[in-house]
Design an enzyme around this catalytic site. Sequence first.
Site, PDB file in Angstrom:
ATOM      1  N   ALA A  69     -94.902  13.636   7.030  1.00  9.26           N
ATOM      2  CA  ALA A  69     -96.098  14.343   7.508  1.00  9.26           C
ATOM      3  C   ALA A  69     -96.903  13.474   8.456  1.00  9.26           C
ATOM      4  O   ALA A  69     -97.138  12.298   8.178  1.00  9.26           O
ATOM      5  CB  ALA A  69     -96.972  14.754   6.319  1.00  9.26           C
ATOM      6  N   MET A 103     -93.277  12.789  -4.264  1.00  6.17           N
ATOM      7  CA  MET A 103     -91.960  12.216  -4.573  1.00  6.17           C
ATOM      8  C   MET A 103     -91.057  13.198  -5.309  1.00  6.17           C
ATOM      9  O   MET A 103     -90.551  12.914  -6.390  1.00  6.17           O
ATOM     10  CB  MET A 103     -92.128  10.923  -5.374  1.00  6.17           C
ATOM     11  CG  MET A 103     -92.930   9.883  -4.580  1.00  6.17           C
ATOM     12  SD  MET A 103     -92.806   8.236  -5.278  1.00  6.17           S
ATOM     13  CE  MET A 103     -93.776   8.409  -6.761  1.00  6.17           C
ATOM     14  N   LYS A 158     -91.299  -1.902  -1.983  1.00  6.46           N
ATOM     15  CA  LYS A 158     -91.261  -1.141  -3.209  1.00  6.46           C
ATOM     16  C   LYS A 158     -91.267   0.346  -2.895  1.00  6.46           C
ATOM     17  O   LYS A 158     -92.292   0.975  -2.788  1.00  6.46           O
ATOM     18  CB  LYS A 158     -92.478  -1.496  -4.046  1.00  6.46           C
ATOM     19  CG  LYS A 158     -92.449  -0.970  -5.446  1.00  6.46           C
ATOM     20  CD  LYS A 158     -93.653  -1.429  -6.197  1.00  6.46           C
ATOM     21  CE  LYS A 158     -94.923  -0.937  -5.544  1.00  6.46           C
ATOM     22  NZ  LYS A 158     -94.966   0.533  -5.460  1.00  6.46           N
ATOM     23  N   GLY A 197    -100.504   6.266   2.276  1.00  7.63           N
ATOM     24  CA  GLY A 197    -101.421   7.264   1.717  1.00  7.63           C
ATOM     25  C   GLY A 197    -102.699   6.630   1.221  1.00  7.63           C
ATOM     26  O   GLY A 197    -103.299   5.796   1.891  1.00  7.63           O
ATOM     27  N   ASP A 198    -103.126   7.052   0.035  1.00 11.32           N
ATOM     28  CA  ASP A 198    -104.318   6.509  -0.623  1.00 11.32           C
ATOM     29  C   ASP A 198    -103.855   5.694  -1.829  1.00 11.32           C
ATOM     30  O   ASP A 198    -103.148   6.230  -2.691  1.00 11.32           O
ATOM     31  CB  ASP A 198    -105.223   7.671  -1.084  1.00 11.32           C
ATOM     32  CG  ASP A 198    -106.550   7.174  -1.655  1.00 11.32           C
ATOM     33  OD1 ASP A 198    -106.628   6.012  -2.105  1.00 11.32           O
ATOM     34  OD2 ASP A 198    -107.515   7.945  -1.650  1.00 11.32           O
ATOM     35  N   PRO A 229    -100.878   8.742   5.872  1.00 16.50           N
ATOM     36  CA  PRO A 229     -99.534   9.317   5.819  1.00 16.50           C
ATOM     37  C   PRO A 229     -98.598   8.846   6.924  1.00 16.50           C
ATOM     38  O   PRO A 229     -97.381   9.031   6.808  1.00 16.50           O
ATOM     39  CB  PRO A 229     -99.794  10.820   5.929  1.00 16.50           C
ATOM     40  CG  PRO A 229    -101.115  10.943   6.613  1.00 16.50           C
ATOM     41  CD  PRO A 229    -101.912   9.730   6.242  1.00 16.50           C
ATOM     42  N   ASP A 243     -95.779  -1.803   1.997  1.00 20.09           N
ATOM     43  CA  ASP A 243     -94.710  -0.994   1.400  1.00 20.09           C
ATOM     44  C   ASP A 243     -93.795  -0.434   2.475  1.00 20.09           C
ATOM     45  O   ASP A 243     -94.202  -0.277   3.622  1.00 20.09           O
ATOM     46  CB  ASP A 243     -95.322   0.232   0.704  1.00 20.09           C
ATOM     47  CG  ASP A 243     -95.899  -0.112  -0.642  1.00 20.09           C
ATOM     48  OD1 ASP A 243     -95.701  -1.243  -1.099  1.00 20.09           O
ATOM     49  OD2 ASP A 243     -96.543   0.768  -1.226  1.00 20.09           O
TER      50      ASP A 243
END
Lengths: 231, 231
Positions: B201, B172, B57, B89-90, B12, B35
């Site tokens: 976060a 999102m 993106k 994230g994952d 995160p 990203d």
Amino acid sequence: GRGSITLVGAGPGDPELLTLKAVRMLQAADVVLYDDLVAPAVLDLARREAKKTLVGKSGYKPSCKQDDINALMVTLARQGKRVVRLKGGDPMVFGRAGEEIAAARAAGLSIEVVPGISAAQGAASRMAVSLTHRDHARRLQFVTAHARDGKLPVDLDWTALADKAATTVVYMPQRTWGELAGKAMEAGLDPHTPALAIFSATRPEEYRVAATVATLKDKLDAAVADKFRGS
Amino acid sequence: GRGSITLVGAGPGDPELLTLKAVRMLQAADVVLYDDLVAPAVLDLARREAKKTLVGKSGYKPSCKQDDINALMVTLARQGKRVVRLKGGDPMVFGRAGEEIAAARAAGLSIEVVPGISAAQGAASRMAVSLTHRDHARRLQFVTAHARDGKLPVDLDWTALADKAATTVVYMPQRTWGELAGKAMEAGLDPHTPALAIFSATRPEEYRVAATVATLKDKLDAAVADKFRGS
């Protein structure tokens, strides 16, 4: 010095899946209280001088001794120890972190939490299968098949589990998978939905059984009988 | 040498929430395609000699250029480069990993995936609030509020989102939260259900807005207007 309590996610088993922060906390610990779901290779990452204590709370045992674990954790922290409570996966995902956080707070102790890779994430990465492929899964849901009394939870949302646009991960399914799958199919889940069981995800002994929702129980029974034959 | 493609979860934001394996892969990379959701401090963990390319993106932009990213990834790996595709994230949780895995396989390239801490896990750990407190949540569900076209997905399972025994994480949500909350309440979700919005976060700039399902949108609008006033 002042004691502390840190809940640390040990991940699914591969020690390389611990976070940098988890390793830092393990390296700073005086005491590590660990579950039997924690892989031995993960424990090797703890400070050598730390006292490592198995608190032995498997999700499958009827007597869970959560109160004893809470009391031990609080007592050690009050003695000035840096206590790491090491839990398989992510403490915040079916890890009973809530009860340990509440116990620490009730004792006036601060508590920190270090997240971990949950078993589903480890398994998905090993298989290289997304949990949320945008053409197939709008929703990802995690349920436990194991209530406080060891039985299938009675108040699961069966229509939510029957949704064909969701990926469902079932934690601790061993005893109740057949019953769970039956109820989900009664609620409308397509029996042909692909279903996969994964044991010891990300560990050297990992193995998988692939089937459908309808056939997985029989395939699992056969695989487990085969694997543990004679043991 | 032979090229490779590895999808790596950047977590995160806090660089200490990367896994040991993620760091190892970043240290071995020739190229890192990242990203804009990846925190700058995470990029600093990559090998200094690696070429770092923002593939830009964001989930919020209408033109997502996924095909261009896939093509670039494949071309570089075919040139013999060790390519790390670094995703917030994952990768397996609303990270579009499925499309990149398919592209690699279609090109005859093997692909490895390193899971990451997802935003919900980072947020839960920072708040020390379990995602599955056994007295409150039998089920944990993750949904995206952002379909391919940037709008609220039309086929979300609204009754599943109205279940009071579930914890729901909405990824999102910026553009569509109000609409999503409205539909969930129409489907029976208690308007008084606690709801929390978390921005950035685990990052230094993390902030949170606490409300209920019914009041979160107005509180968010006010907080965002306040925060970005004049910018």
